[in-house]
Write a protein that holds these residues in place. Sequence first.
Motif, PDB file in Angstrom:
ATOM      1  N   THR A   1       0.847  -1.204   0.000  1.00  0.00           N
ATOM      2  CA  THR A   1       0.000   0.000   0.000  1.00  0.00           C
ATOM      3  C   THR A   1       0.881   1.253   0.000  1.00  0.00           C
TER       4      THR A   1
ATOM      5  N   ILE B   1      -7.894  -3.448   9.266  1.00  0.00           N
ATOM      6  CA  ILE B   1      -7.511  -4.871   9.225  1.00  0.00           C
ATOM      7  C   ILE B   1      -7.231  -5.309   7.794  1.00  0.00           C
TER       8      ILE B   1
ATOM      9  N   VAL C   1      -1.570  -5.218   7.157  1.00  0.00           N
ATOM     10  CA  VAL C   1      -0.797  -4.666   8.278  1.00  0.00           C
ATOM     11  C   VAL C   1      -1.577  -4.803   9.581  1.00  0.00           C
TER      12      VAL C   1
ATOM     13  N   THR D   1     -14.181  -3.735   7.500  1.00  0.00           N
ATOM     14  CA  THR D   1     -15.460  -4.232   6.971  1.00  0.00           C
ATOM     15  C   THR D   1     -15.336  -5.387   5.983  1.00  0.00           C
ATOM     16  N   ARG D   2     -14.246  -5.454   5.201  1.00  0.00           N
ATOM     17  CA  ARG D   2     -14.189  -6.480   4.150  1.00  0.00           C
ATOM     18  C   ARG D   2     -14.303  -7.869   4.779  1.00  0.00           C
TER      19      ARG D   2
ATOM     20  N   TYR E   1     -16.624   0.739  10.691  1.00  0.00           N
ATOM     21  CA  TYR E   1     -16.639   2.219  10.634  1.00  0.00           C
ATOM     22  C   TYR E   1     -17.758   2.709   9.729  1.00  0.00           C
TER      23      TYR E   1
ATOM     24  N   VAL F   1       1.057   3.237  12.702  1.00  0.00           N
ATOM     25  CA  VAL F   1       1.941   2.883  11.586  1.00  0.00           C
ATOM     26  C   VAL F   1       1.275   3.275  10.261  1.00  0.00           C
ATOM     27  N   ASN F   2       0.147   3.946  10.352  1.00  0.00           N
ATOM     28  CA  ASN F   2      -0.630   4.294   9.160  1.00  0.00           C
ATOM     29  C   ASN F   2      -0.022   5.477   8.424  1.00  0.00           C
TER      30      ASN F   2
ATOM     31  N   THR G   1       8.202   0.944   9.876  1.00  0.00           N
ATOM     32  CA  THR G   1       8.467  -0.429  10.311  1.00  0.00           C
ATOM     33  C   THR G   1       9.944  -0.633  10.673  1.00  0.00           C
TER      34      THR G   1
ATOM     35  N   LYS H   1      -7.970  -2.266  -4.496  1.00  0.00           N
ATOM     36  CA  LYS H   1      -8.503  -2.976  -3.331  1.00  0.00           C
ATOM     37  C   LYS H   1      -9.904  -3.563  -3.562  1.00  0.00           C
TER      38      LYS H   1
HETATM   39  P1  NDP Z   1      -5.333  -1.684   3.537  1.00  0.00           P
HETATM   40  O1  NDP Z   1      -5.809  -0.591   2.655  1.00  0.00           O
HETATM   41  O2  NDP Z   1      -5.309  -3.080   2.999  1.00  0.00           O
HETATM   42  O3  NDP Z   1      -6.227  -1.710   4.869  1.00  0.00           O
HETATM   43  C1  NDP Z   1      -6.751  -0.561   5.406  1.00  0.00           C
HETATM   44  C2  NDP Z   1      -7.748  -0.933   6.486  1.00  0.00           C
HETATM   45  O4  NDP Z   1      -8.288   0.277   7.039  1.00  0.00           O
HETATM   46  C3  NDP Z   1      -8.926  -1.747   5.992  1.00  0.00           C
HETATM   47  O5  NDP Z   1      -9.255  -2.714   6.953  1.00  0.00           O
HETATM   48  C4  NDP Z   1     -10.038  -0.723   5.901  1.00  0.00           C
HETATM   49  O6  NDP Z   1     -11.328  -1.291   6.081  1.00  0.00           O
HETATM   50  C5  NDP Z   1      -9.716   0.178   7.074  1.00  0.00           C
HETATM   51  N1  NDP Z   1     -10.300   1.513   6.955  1.00  0.00           N
HETATM   52  C6  NDP Z   1     -10.490   2.245   5.846  1.00  0.00           C
HETATM   53  N2  NDP Z   1     -11.095   3.411   6.158  1.00  0.00           N
HETATM   54  C7  NDP Z   1     -11.300   3.399   7.492  1.00  0.00           C
HETATM   55  C8  NDP Z   1     -11.895   4.311   8.402  1.00  0.00           C
HETATM   56  N3  NDP Z   1     -12.397   5.487   8.001  1.00  0.00           N
HETATM   57  N4  NDP Z   1     -11.929   3.981   9.708  1.00  0.00           N
HETATM   58  C9  NDP Z   1     -11.407   2.816  10.128  1.00  0.00           C
HETATM   59  N5  NDP Z   1     -10.841   1.896   9.311  1.00  0.00           N
HETATM   60  C10 NDP Z   1     -10.783   2.195   8.006  1.00  0.00           C
HETATM   61  O7  NDP Z   1      -3.885  -1.225   4.032  1.00  0.00           O
HETATM   62  P2  NDP Z   1      -2.579  -2.042   4.489  1.00  0.00           P
HETATM   63  O8  NDP Z   1      -2.947  -2.988   5.575  1.00  0.00           O
HETATM   64  O9  NDP Z   1      -1.865  -2.562   3.319  1.00  0.00           O
HETATM   65  O10 NDP Z   1      -1.710  -0.832   5.084  1.00  0.00           O
HETATM   66  C11 NDP Z   1      -2.181  -0.105   6.202  1.00  0.00           C
HETATM   67  C12 NDP Z   1      -1.431   1.204   6.342  1.00  0.00           C
HETATM   68  O11 NDP Z   1      -0.097   0.941   6.751  1.00  0.00           O
HETATM   69  C13 NDP Z   1      -1.312   2.009   5.046  1.00  0.00           C
HETATM   70  O12 NDP Z   1      -1.527   3.377   5.330  1.00  0.00           O
HETATM   71  C14 NDP Z   1       0.120   1.778   4.612  1.00  0.00           C
HETATM   72  O13 NDP Z   1       0.625   2.815   3.821  1.00  0.00           O
HETATM   73  C15 NDP Z   1       0.785   1.732   5.967  1.00  0.00           C
HETATM   74  N6  NDP Z   1       2.092   1.097   5.985  1.00  0.00           N
HETATM   75  C16 NDP Z   1       2.999   1.626   6.857  1.00  0.00           C
HETATM   76  C17 NDP Z   1       4.242   1.097   6.982  1.00  0.00           C
HETATM   77  C18 NDP Z   1       5.173   1.659   7.990  1.00  0.00           C
HETATM   78  O14 NDP Z   1       6.379   1.385   7.891  1.00  0.00           O
HETATM   79  N7  NDP Z   1       4.722   2.408   8.972  1.00  0.00           N
HETATM   80  C19 NDP Z   1       4.668  -0.045   6.154  1.00  0.00           C
HETATM   81  C20 NDP Z   1       3.620  -0.597   5.327  1.00  0.00           C
HETATM   82  C21 NDP Z   1       2.380  -0.021   5.247  1.00  0.00           C
HETATM   83  P3  NDP Z   1     -12.137  -2.132   4.958  1.00  0.00           P
HETATM   84  O15 NDP Z   1     -12.200  -3.524   5.501  1.00  0.00           O
HETATM   85  O16 NDP Z   1     -13.458  -1.485   4.885  1.00  0.00           O
HETATM   86  O17 NDP Z   1     -11.361  -2.042   3.685  1.00  0.00           O
END
Ligand code: NDP
Length: 356
Positions: A39, A179, A182, A203-204, A222, A270-271, A300, A345
């Motif tokens: 991502t 979820i 990561v 949600t997925r 959410y 970590v987002n 990370t 996605k």
């Molecule tokens: P994904 O896009 O696969 O997952 C995102 C999750 O967030 C999904 O479960 C999604 O729900 C949920 N989500 C979306 N919108 C909201 C909201 N408004 N409120 C609550 N939850 C929400 O991402 P990844 O798991 O691949 O990556 C997660 C994050 O980590 C990214 O921002 C990525 O850039 C970052 N990252 C950071 C790294 C670091 O070194 N710190 C390294 C790698 C990644 P739904 O089930 O509905 O899709």
Amino acid sequence: MKAYGYIDADHVGMIDYAPMPKVTPYGALLRPVAMAPCTSDVHNVFDKFSPTRKPSGWVLGHEAVGEIVEVGEMVQDFHVGEIVAVPAITPDWRDRGIQEHNFTHPKGTPFSGQRLCKSYPGVFGEFFLMEDADTSLAKIPEGVTIEQALMCVDMVSTGFTGVNNANIQFGDWVCVIGIGPVGLMAVAGAKLKGAARIIAVGTRSNCVKLAREYGATDIVSYKEGDIVEQVLALTDGRGVDSTIIAGGSDEVFGQAIAMTCFGKGTISNVNYFGKADCLEIPKLALGRGMGGKTIHTELTQGGRVWVERLMAMVACGRFDPGKLITHRFYGFDHIEEAMFLMRDKPDDLIKTVVHV
Ligand code: NDP
Ligand code: ZN
């Protein structure tokens, strides 16, 4: 050399003119055996506010398992033909900041520990260089598959970094916001650290199912109302001990603070927050500045030992990160399809892998 990278500052695609890397004295030249788009790659490429624009011919990618095809004369522990995991974060262990335990930004510049695809070309090429093999490549233990090893280099690593910074104690209540791959690894890590209750936000349906398998006790959507209200309702108004942010847009930062308990609460992010503006903090949820809540933000962890330790946990059957993979491609040329899947996605996607 064929690679997937920048055609120009605004476009990425397959290119056949990426420079062939040359092995360095401490380095190793590798060819990818399996690779995965992240991502973060999607953010770097498609978020127009991202500073990570690169010149034409620059190679993308930081998640790979590779076969060593050449080693420099100073390399001690690795040999040609070995198949190894490549940590997403590979700091230069000679940087001054390393001695201050700053492993992620050790040059004193942001993200200087992340060299793949930042200060030297990434792993989505026919060949790629790891400049310091002995400190950066990770040996894959017996019993760990290539796919499991590939999930360890960034997805497990990032989820577990979030957990490490969340200060989880036996019996704690934890919320993991997001979820995707990561966040799912953060759920697995929180369980291993001894959390009692783990509330997962997402949600997925396949992510929700896997979150339960990895240890979530409660699921919050959410899309069905304010997540702070839902988490407070589940915790009798107290909030959770720790919140790990692994997904969502800007509003989740303030929500995480608001759902985390006063006095000892920890928020571990970590987002990635896109765009170049400010994050809002609700003052009352922070006790007007006196709420006793700790906020961590981190890239990370990386390096050889960290990733070898993660894979040791997989080898010992503590958890299976291979379950994250929902989509598989075979052949280098599919990397663009995999990348676009990560961007778009679809509902059934968690993580995609390209076997080369
Ligand atoms: P994904 O896009 O696969 O997952 C995102 C999750 O967030 C999904 O479960 C999604 O729900 C949920 N989500 C979306 N919108 C909201 C909201 N408004 N409120 C609550 N939850 C929400 O991402 P990844 O798991 O691949 O990556 C997660 C994050 O980590 C990214 O921002 C990525 O850039 C970052 N990252 C950071 C790294 C670091 O070194 N710190 C390294 C790698 C990644 P739904 O089930 O509905 O899709
Ligand atoms: Zn990544």
